[in-house]
Structure formats: structure tokens, C-alpha cells
Write an enzyme that holds these catalytic residues in place. Structure first.
Site, PDB file in Angstrom:
ATOM      1  N   TYR A 100      14.885 -23.422  -3.248  1.00 49.84           N
ATOM      2  CA  TYR A 100      15.105 -22.213  -4.041  1.00 49.84           C
ATOM      3  C   TYR A 100      14.245 -22.265  -5.306  1.00 49.84           C
ATOM      4  O   TYR A 100      13.653 -21.267  -5.702  1.00 49.84           O
ATOM      5  CB  TYR A 100      16.587 -22.060  -4.405  1.00 49.84           C
ATOM      6  CG  TYR A 100      17.455 -21.788  -3.202  1.00 49.84           C
ATOM      7  CD1 TYR A 100      17.597 -20.506  -2.703  1.00 49.84           C
ATOM      8  CD2 TYR A 100      18.130 -22.832  -2.568  1.00 49.84           C
ATOM      9  CE1 TYR A 100      18.392 -20.253  -1.599  1.00 49.84           C
ATOM     10  CE2 TYR A 100      18.926 -22.580  -1.459  1.00 49.84           C
ATOM     11  CZ  TYR A 100      19.055 -21.300  -0.967  1.00 49.84           C
ATOM     12  OH  TYR A 100      19.830 -21.060   0.127  1.00 49.84           O
ATOM     13  N   ASN A 123      19.353 -10.758   1.715  1.00 48.70           N
ATOM     14  CA  ASN A 123      18.286 -10.361   2.627  1.00 48.70           C
ATOM     15  C   ASN A 123      18.883  -9.504   3.749  1.00 48.70           C
ATOM     16  O   ASN A 123      19.750  -9.966   4.484  1.00 48.70           O
ATOM     17  CB  ASN A 123      17.621 -11.617   3.197  1.00 48.70           C
ATOM     18  CG  ASN A 123      16.643 -11.327   4.308  1.00 48.70           C
ATOM     19  OD1 ASN A 123      16.188 -10.205   4.489  1.00 48.70           O
ATOM     20  ND2 ASN A 123      16.309 -12.346   5.065  1.00 48.70           N
ATOM     21  N   CYS A 131      14.886 -16.019   5.630  1.00 47.68           N
ATOM     22  CA  CYS A 131      15.640 -16.639   4.540  1.00 47.68           C
ATOM     23  C   CYS A 131      16.224 -17.983   4.965  1.00 47.68           C
ATOM     24  O   CYS A 131      16.579 -18.799   4.104  1.00 47.68           O
ATOM     25  CB  CYS A 131      16.724 -15.703   4.032  1.00 47.68           C
ATOM     26  SG  CYS A 131      17.845 -15.096   5.309  1.00 47.68           S
ATOM     27  N   HIS A 132      16.286 -18.246   6.259  1.00 48.24           N
ATOM     28  CA  HIS A 132      16.790 -19.540   6.734  1.00 48.24           C
ATOM     29  C   HIS A 132      15.849 -20.686   6.365  1.00 48.24           C
ATOM     30  O   HIS A 132      16.248 -21.839   6.423  1.00 48.24           O
ATOM     31  CB  HIS A 132      17.030 -19.504   8.253  1.00 48.24           C
ATOM     32  CG  HIS A 132      15.811 -19.204   9.061  1.00 48.24           C
ATOM     33  ND1 HIS A 132      15.380 -17.897   9.279  1.00 48.24           N
ATOM     34  CD2 HIS A 132      14.935 -20.009   9.697  1.00 48.24           C
ATOM     35  CE1 HIS A 132      14.290 -17.937  10.034  1.00 48.24           C
ATOM     36  NE2 HIS A 132      14.004 -19.204  10.297  1.00 48.24           N
ATOM     37  N   GLU A 158      12.460 -23.923  15.124  1.00 49.06           N
ATOM     38  CA  GLU A 158      11.104 -23.687  14.622  1.00 49.06           C
ATOM     39  C   GLU A 158      10.324 -24.991  14.498  1.00 49.06           C
ATOM     40  O   GLU A 158       9.135 -25.034  14.818  1.00 49.06           O
ATOM     41  CB  GLU A 158      11.156 -22.970  13.267  1.00 49.06           C
ATOM     42  CG  GLU A 158      11.568 -21.519  13.378  1.00 49.06           C
ATOM     43  CD  GLU A 158      11.477 -20.774  12.059  1.00 49.06           C
ATOM     44  OE1 GLU A 158      11.026 -21.351  11.039  1.00 49.06           O
ATOM     45  OE2 GLU A 158      11.860 -19.579  12.038  1.00 49.06           O
TER      46      GLU A 158
END
Length: 171
Positions: A100, A123, A131-132, A158
């Protein structure tokens, strides 16, 4: 203003897609924090209509490991600060994470990590605006409107696709 919705099945569970004037404006997961009542989703829309069909195609490609960046017309409504955060989220490379605080620095507000976290939590189109990919300063998984289990699975998926981590059976 025309607001319509449809529900799409995904490896993350059912996703409610909401379109405002022909552009995707919201993506809601089941049990999502800040999920409004269903009557706010507008009338049922045709899943074959824009932007639902293209969103479904791109989400299918994403979950197949074939798409690393979405290219959809979005109608994101938020404060100027929130929109800056959401734009910066789209620049986080697939398969990676940032803190963050790092994201706050990227938008020119290095002392605003808590505000970045709040904007991140608001979001309106999770997964598509990733946002993950934002984690705590120590790398811990903190907060995700769709739940920490989904966040963990999305990140692991991912990383596996990007070749940065070996995982199996995530979705």
C-alpha cells in the site's frame, strides 16, 4: 442513465457484472464487502450484449492463463483520489505485488498508504482492476473485498501462470 446486470460463473464463484450506459461499472463477488443490495444492480441484461460478452470473454481468457491485462471500457465512478489509485492498480504487473505504501508513492502521495487502502477497498471492478495485487508492507495479505482466500488464490494463480511460483489446483 441505463443500468443493467448479468451474472457470470467463474472459478471465483458467481460474478455479478453491472453496466452503466454500455460500459462495465461494477463486478461483485458473492459475500463481497461493500456489495450493495441487488436492486441497485439495475434490470437484468442480456449476457450477449456489450459489455458483458467481451467481459466474459476476457475473464475466461484470464482464468485460462491466456490474458494478463484487461482491455475493457469501464465506467468507474469515484473521487479523484480513488480514480488515481484505480489507475495505478492497472499498472501493477501481472504476477507481482506492491505494498500500500509503495502504491501511495507511485501516485505521488507517499504518506497516504491508509487512504490508498481505503480506495483499494472501494475498487468497483475487482479482478479487472487488480486490487488483489496490493499487500501489506511486510508482504502479508491484508484486506480484500472478495475475501482473503480469493485474494490468496488469485495471487498464487497469477504467479503460477507468470512462472514465478509453483502452485496447482487453485481454480
Amino acid at each position: 442513465m441505463s443500468v443493467v446486470h448479468t451474472v457470470l460463473e467463474s472459478p471465483c464463484g458467481p460474478l455479478t457484472l453491472v453496466a452503466t450506459d454500455g460500459a462495465l461499472s461494477h463486478l461483485y463477488m458473492t459475500d463481497q464487502r461493500h456489495r450493495p443490495p441487488e436492486e441497485d444492480f439495475g434490470a437484468p441484461g442480456d449476457p450477449g450484449d456489450a459489455p458483458f460478452a467481451e467481459t466474459a470473454r476476457q475473464l475466461a481468457a484470464y482464468f485460462a492463463g491466456e490474458l494478463t491485462r484487461f482491455d475493457l471500457p469501464l465506467a468507474l465512478h469515484g473521487t479523484p483520489f480513488q480514480r488515481r489509485v484505480w489507475a495505478a492498480l492497472q499498472e501493477i504487473p501481472y504476477g507481482t505485488t506492491v505494498s500500500y505504501g509503495e502504491l501511495a508513492g507511485r501516485i505521488g502521495s507517499p504518506g497516504a498508504s491508509r487512504a490508498v487502502g481505503l480506495a483499494n477497498g472501494r475498487n468497483p471492478v475487482g479482478i479487472i482492476v487488480p486490487c488483489h495485487r496490493v499487500v501489506g508492507a511486510d508482504g502479508s495479505l491484508t484486506g480484500y473485498g472478495g475475501g482473503l482466500d480469493r485474494k490468496r488464490r488469485l495471487l498464487a494463480f497469477e504467479r503460477e501462470v507468470a512462472g514465478t511460483e509453483e502452485q496447482e489446483g487453485l481454480f
